[in-house]
Motif scaffolding. Structure first.
Motif, PDB file in Angstrom:
ATOM      1  N   MET B 281       0.137  -0.866  -0.504  1.00 56.32           N
ATOM      2  CA  MET B 281      -0.613  -1.295   0.857  1.00 56.32           C
ATOM      3  C   MET B 281       0.452  -1.173   1.913  1.00 56.32           C
ATOM      4  O   MET B 281       1.723  -1.426   1.873  1.00 56.32           O
ATOM      5  CB  MET B 281      -1.020  -2.692   0.574  1.00 56.32           C
ATOM      6  CG  MET B 281      -0.177  -3.861   0.717  1.00 56.32           C
ATOM      7  SD  MET B 281      -1.222  -5.390   0.943  1.00 56.32           S
ATOM      8  CE  MET B 281       0.104  -6.666   0.625  1.00 56.32           C
ATOM      9  N   SER B 282      -0.263  -1.491   3.058  1.00 56.64           N
ATOM     10  CA  SER B 282       0.738  -1.636   4.508  1.00 56.64           C
ATOM     11  C   SER B 282      -0.210  -2.739   4.873  1.00 56.64           C
ATOM     12  O   SER B 282      -1.572  -3.042   4.898  1.00 56.64           O
ATOM     13  CB  SER B 282       0.627  -0.361   5.065  1.00 56.64           C
ATOM     14  OG  SER B 282       1.356  -0.460   6.219  1.00 56.64           O
ATOM     15  N   ALA B 283       0.591  -3.676   5.817  1.00 58.73           N
ATOM     16  CA  ALA B 283       0.107  -4.618   6.575  1.00 58.73           C
ATOM     17  C   ALA B 283       0.729  -4.723   8.049  1.00 58.73           C
ATOM     18  O   ALA B 283       1.827  -4.241   8.235  1.00 58.73           O
ATOM     19  CB  ALA B 283       0.310  -5.804   5.883  1.00 58.73           C
ATOM     20  N   THR B 284      -0.355  -4.707   9.079  1.00 55.97           N
ATOM     21  CA  THR B 284       0.043  -4.831  10.535  1.00 55.97           C
ATOM     22  C   THR B 284      -0.704  -5.673  11.222  1.00 55.97           C
ATOM     23  O   THR B 284      -1.458  -6.304  10.806  1.00 55.97           O
ATOM     24  CB  THR B 284      -0.073  -3.368  10.760  1.00 55.97           C
ATOM     25  OG1 THR B 284       0.737  -3.192  12.150  1.00 55.97           O
ATOM     26  CG2 THR B 284      -1.264  -2.569  10.861  1.00 55.97           C
ATOM     27  N   SER B 285      -0.623  -5.528  12.424  1.00 53.87           N
ATOM     28  CA  SER B 285      -1.654  -6.188  13.505  1.00 53.87           C
ATOM     29  C   SER B 285      -1.999  -4.974  14.335  1.00 53.87           C
ATOM     30  O   SER B 285      -1.572  -3.919  14.502  1.00 53.87           O
ATOM     31  CB  SER B 285      -0.960  -7.030  14.291  1.00 53.87           C
ATOM     32  OG  SER B 285      -1.605  -8.014  14.936  1.00 53.87           O
ATOM     33  N   PRO B 305      -6.994   6.677  -2.308  1.00 51.08           N
ATOM     34  CA  PRO B 305      -6.967   5.134  -2.087  1.00 51.08           C
ATOM     35  C   PRO B 305      -5.854   4.623  -1.051  1.00 51.08           C
ATOM     36  O   PRO B 305      -4.828   5.353  -0.942  1.00 51.08           O
ATOM     37  CB  PRO B 305      -6.713   4.610  -3.212  1.00 51.08           C
ATOM     38  CG  PRO B 305      -5.937   5.669  -4.100  1.00 51.08           C
ATOM     39  CD  PRO B 305      -6.322   6.897  -3.460  1.00 51.08           C
ATOM     40  N   LEU B 306      -6.271   3.966  -0.175  1.00 51.24           N
ATOM     41  CA  LEU B 306      -5.293   3.432   0.688  1.00 51.24           C
ATOM     42  C   LEU B 306      -5.673   1.937   1.375  1.00 51.24           C
ATOM     43  O   LEU B 306      -6.961   1.657   1.831  1.00 51.24           O
ATOM     44  CB  LEU B 306      -5.346   4.217   2.131  1.00 51.24           C
ATOM     45  CG  LEU B 306      -4.306   3.891   3.332  1.00 51.24           C
ATOM     46  CD1 LEU B 306      -3.019   3.953   2.699  1.00 51.24           C
ATOM     47  CD2 LEU B 306      -4.429   4.774   4.456  1.00 51.24           C
ATOM     48  N   VAL B 307      -4.712   0.838   1.227  1.00 52.17           N
ATOM     49  CA  VAL B 307      -5.115  -0.552   1.363  1.00 52.17           C
ATOM     50  C   VAL B 307      -4.339  -0.707   2.748  1.00 52.17           C
ATOM     51  O   VAL B 307      -3.192  -0.753   2.805  1.00 52.17           O
ATOM     52  CB  VAL B 307      -5.046  -1.433   0.467  1.00 52.17           C
ATOM     53  CG1 VAL B 307      -4.936  -2.928   0.742  1.00 52.17           C
ATOM     54  CG2 VAL B 307      -5.815  -1.062  -0.739  1.00 52.17           C
ATOM     55  N   VAL B 308      -4.973  -0.959   3.997  1.00 54.18           N
ATOM     56  CA  VAL B 308      -4.071  -1.548   5.110  1.00 54.18           C
ATOM     57  C   VAL B 308      -4.919  -2.678   5.399  1.00 54.18           C
ATOM     58  O   VAL B 308      -6.092  -3.058   5.715  1.00 54.18           O
ATOM     59  CB  VAL B 308      -4.362  -0.490   6.185  1.00 54.18           C
ATOM     60  CG1 VAL B 308      -3.845  -1.042   7.386  1.00 54.18           C
ATOM     61  CG2 VAL B 308      -4.085   0.939   5.738  1.00 54.18           C
ATOM     62  N   VAL B 309      -3.909  -3.940   5.935  1.00 55.69           N
ATOM     63  CA  VAL B 309      -4.310  -5.032   6.138  1.00 55.69           C
ATOM     64  C   VAL B 309      -4.034  -5.138   7.850  1.00 55.69           C
ATOM     65  O   VAL B 309      -2.921  -4.598   8.093  1.00 55.69           O
ATOM     66  CB  VAL B 309      -3.295  -6.107   5.479  1.00 55.69           C
ATOM     67  CG1 VAL B 309      -3.681  -7.457   5.970  1.00 55.69           C
ATOM     68  CG2 VAL B 309      -3.647  -6.028   4.143  1.00 55.69           C
TER      69      VAL B 309
END
Ligand code: TPP
Ligand code: SF4
Ligand code: MG
Lengths: 250, 573
Positions: B281-285, B305-309
């Protein structure tokens, strides 16, 4: 080349007649087969461009991704699956322009992947605009005036970034290309091979092959010691011609 | 345990500058209350500067579960009056609030914005002098304040000393002693003060095992528990804590955490690891989310599949990086070129950050599609109380994402070009149409797997509909409406794409009037639903930009002024 046919699939490339990328594809097939690799243990990751269509012409796994982003995708994959041979095949626009930031940080992270840039000094796919490796003064088909900006020298760039394996090949010199590809693939860190791969349609016509054959000089025949970074820097500062061979190997 | 006179709740605000230890003071108070069996919610609200600016902690301590801070403060602790001015839009001080502040301050309370109507006790003490004298550092002013408040209100003494002791283990012997001396000095300074009524602490009837956690921590822990073994990110407020948490935990679990050169690389590294079958996963604003949109579209096109927060903050552009908002819904739903379906989830509260992170990994793997998980500064950095067992802690070996991963005996050819099922490029219109259907179908497989949160009456005079962090205030508005004799219900949509249109429509059809609550200027959820569903004839959009958490009073005023609920009885008389 019968051995290479294991690696090459039946798809007809979309490339123009005379495109340097045919030689790169042939060279890669020979190189990989020569190393005894199973095509299913090899993954080719590319960006977007004429050159980036290459993975689709092989029996390896392939991902023709988006413009400029092949390096981080390849790095993520290699970290997830270290047992695979991960090779990036991309264009000069892909690597030195839109994806340039990733080049520097790929060198810093130093994942054991291989980068083959198919450097034609032009944007082939979008029909002939200047690329970062187009020499200043070149008159592009689509431009009102000759190229104003100075060009990037991929070898100097990589040397200054501290890349552990830096080499250059000329696509039409098959034997040397295959040798250099194999060395790059076998190198245990991030390795870089710039392949001069002409686009006769948008840069210099077919005459460019003759010009390149005349102006390339082989570093190893000239006795260059690739272990010596100072020798590499000196050579780049005062080149006798267009160097082919291993410039630097740590 | 509970004394008969125990009030239901108490609200405390703390203001100071970065480095004053405002958040630490808040955490010590919160942790000790939680250890005493009380529920606590703590907002962290920062000034516009990410570092070194003003910071505030707003605590609400309650006998019942609370998911947001209260409208009004019963207690205000001030390290520096000048900093209060920065929070005048966030902190509303009750007329009888107890205030403890410094007697060495150059700014007067009135200049700092203390309302003229304030008539509660204002106790000032030489914070700096006591800190220097007993704590051997100006930095210990927060400890002096802690001592002053805890002595005055008899703040859960057993629990506070246990919490303090645990905290002090991080320090060396000397600083430990100094800090404890500063606490004692504060306590002594106000000992025996009896000149007026003081707020009373709520006490718990039972002592349930509770813990405090932020949405970011819960999200990261749930990701690990869901088998996430790769994270790439680029630091950005208010998402950085996720990257930092994963960076601490992943190596020991055999995983990898990378601080990428930018958000594009972060998304691509994450996609590449997923391609290799590793849950990632990756997380950002917001700003980073914009950069990731080309990669999100690629994942949809290639069926990966790709999980982005996306932990939302005030936008557009750099906006107010430290403050909460819900304005990235349009970006999450539509932020890419072409028809680019994706799964979009939005967490309603802190525990939901964990629940939806778990869902995100399951769905990305099952649907071979990008999943965007929306969180918000308020949920991400604010602390909520959970049952002790409620924090995901499973670190079993990860199942990975084997289905479409590269490197098996079957050749995998993928491309961002339109393509056939073998990954060979195509350019005919008919295949393009057929594939658009296929991409939508992949996302539609998720339909119904994350139900909306529904509360109150099903058949209602007043329906409140919301998403994300507007959940908690909407729930309180629901209770308020019910208390005023209005049959009210609410629905909080957590899976915004694919939208379970049938389920939402069925609920809508039973509402006589509808208010859609969301914290953005343009009414993004309102417009989205209006374009897809039949909204009741009486439908209103209650919306405003972010920058500060909702107050219940805002909803109350809206509902009263639109005649949807009657005014409070006392207001009538
Ligand atoms: C984000 C983005 N910008 C622009 C393009 C258009 N585009 C496709 S290939 C290309 C340049 C190709 O040049 P190069 O990388 O040198 O590859 P070549 O075609 O020469 O092999 C451009 C600008 C794109 N596909 N994506
Ligand atoms: S345009 Fe140039 S680079 Fe592209 S295929 Fe034709 S010759 Fe090769
Ligand atoms: Mg090119």
């Amino acid at each position: 080349m019968s051995t290479a046919s294991l690696f090459r699939n039946a798809t007809e490339p979309v490339w123009c007649d005379g495109c340097g990328d045919f030689h790169v594809l042939d060279g890669l097939c020979t190189a990989i087969t020569g190393l005894g690799r199973d095509p299913r243990e090899v993954v080719l990751i590319s960006g977007i461009g004429c050159s980036s269509r290459l993975p689709g012409y092989t029996n390896a796994h392939g991902f023709n991704s988006i413009h400029g982003r092949a390096l981080p995708i390849a790095t993520g994959l290699k970290l997830a699956r270290p047992e695979l041979d991960v090779i990036v095949t991309a264009g000069d626009g892909d690597i030195f322009s839109i994806g340039a930031a990733h080049l520097m940080h790929s060198v810093r992270r130093n994942p054991p992947i291989t980068l083959f840039v198919m450097d034609n000094g032009v944007y082939g796919l979008t029909k002939g605009q200047q690329s970062p490796t187009t020499p200043a003064g070149t008159q592009m088909r689509t431009a009102a005036q000759p190229v104003q900006e100075s060009s990037v020298n991929p070898l100097s760039l990589m040397l200054s970034l501290g890349c552990g394996f830096i080499a250059q090949a000329y696509s039409a010199d098959q034997a040397r290309l295959v040798e250099l590809m194999q060395q790059a693939i076998e190198y245990p860190g991030f390795s870089f091979l710039n392949i001069l791969s002409p686009c006769p349609v948008f840069r210099g016509g077919m005459g460019i092959y003759k010009e390149l054959r005349r102006s390339t000089t082989d570093l190893q025949q000239d006795g260059h010691d690739p272990q010596d970074p100072r020798a590499a820097a000196t050579l780049l500062a005062d080149p006798a011609g267009i160097p082919v061979g291993v410039l630097y190997r740590r | 345990m509970s004394s008969p006179g125990s009030p239901p709740e108490l609200s405390i605000g703390i203001v100071g500058s970065g480095g004053d230890g405002v958040v630490l003071l808040g955490e010590l108070l919160a942790q000790s209350a939680v250890a005493a069996g009380l529920y606590c919610y703590m907002d962290k609200v920062f000034g516009p500067q990410i570092r070194g600016g003003e910071s505030s902690a707003i605590l609400r301590i309650s006998r019942e579960e609370v998911l947001r801070s209260a409208d009004e403060l019963d207690v205000l602790l001030v390290l520096q009056w000048a900093d209060l001015a920065r929070f005048s839009d966030v902190l509303s001080i009750a007329g009888n609030a107890l205030i403890i502040c410094s007697s060495e301050d150059e700014t007067s309370p009135a200049d700092a914005g203390l309302p003229a109507g304030h008539h509660g006790p204002v106790l000032s003490l030489p914070l700096k002098q006591l800190a220097l004298e007993h704590g051997r550092s100006k930095q210990a002013r927060n400890m002096v304040l802690l001592g002053a408040l805890s002595g005055l209100l008899d703040w859960y003494p057993e629990q506070l000393s246990a919490v303090l002791e645990r905290r002090m283990q991080r320090y060396d012997e000397r600083s430990r002693e100094n800090n404890l001396a500063a606490v004692a000095a504060g306590r002594d300074a106000l000992a025996g003060w009896q000149e007026g009524p003081l707020p009373v602490l709520p006490t718990a009837d039972a002592a349930p095992e509770l813990v405090l956690a932020s949405g970011n921590e819960l999200l990261a822990r749930a990701a690990l528990a869901s088998g996430c073994r790769f994270m790439a990110g680029y630091p950005i407020t208010p998402a950085s804590e996720i990257l930092e948490y994963m960076n601490r935990r992943l190596p020991a679990l055999g995983g990898t955490c990378i601080q990428a050169e930018d958000e594009i690389a972060a998304a691509c590294l994450t996609l590449g690891a997923g391609l290799g079958g590793v849950r990632s996963m990756s997380a950002t604003s917001g700003p980073g989310m914009t950069l990731k949109s080309e990669t999100i579209a690629l994942a949809g096109m290639a069926g990966l599949p790709l999980v982005v927060v996306d932990v939302q903050r005030c936008g557009p552009s750099t906006g107010i990086p430290t403050r909460t908002e819900q304005a990235d819904l349009n970006l999450a739903l539509h932020g890419a070129h072409g028809d680019s379906p994706r799964i979009v989830l939005a967490a309603a509260h802190q525990a939901d950050c964990a629940e939806l992170a778990t869902q995100a990994f399951e769905l990305a793997g099952r649907c071979h599609a990008p999943v965007i998980l929306l969180s918000e500064q308020q949920l991400a950095q604010g602390l909520a109380t959970l049952p002790a067992g409620g924090i995901p802690d499973n670190t079993e070996p990860s199942p990975g994402w084997p289905e479409r991963s590269i490197g098996s005996a079957v050749q995998v050819q993928l491309t961002g070009l339109e393509h056939d099922d073998k990954g060979r490029p195509l350019s005919d219109a008919a295949s393009h149409e057929a594939n658009a259907l296929l991409r939508q179908a992949r996302v539609d497989k998720a339909l119904g797997s994350v139900p909306a949160l529904q509360h109150g009456a099903l058949e209602a005079e007043l329906g409140l509909l919301c998403w994300g962090g507007s959940y908690s205030v909407s729930r309180e508005a629901l209770a308020l409406a019910a208390a005023r004799g209005v049959t009210a219900g609410m629905l909080c949509i957590r899976m915004l794409s694919p939208l379970d249109g049938d389920a939402v429509q069925a609920w809508l059809d039973r509402q006589q009037s509808l208010v859609i609550v969301e914290m953005n200027h343009s009414g993004q959820l309102h417009d989205y639903l209006r374009s897809r569903l039949d909204l009741p004839e009486i439908t209103m959009s209650l919306r405003r930009s972010g920058g500060r958490p909702w107050r219940l009073a805002e909803l109350e005023e809206f509902l009263v002024s639109h005649g949807l609920i009657p005014q409070a009885l006392e207001a009538r008389s």
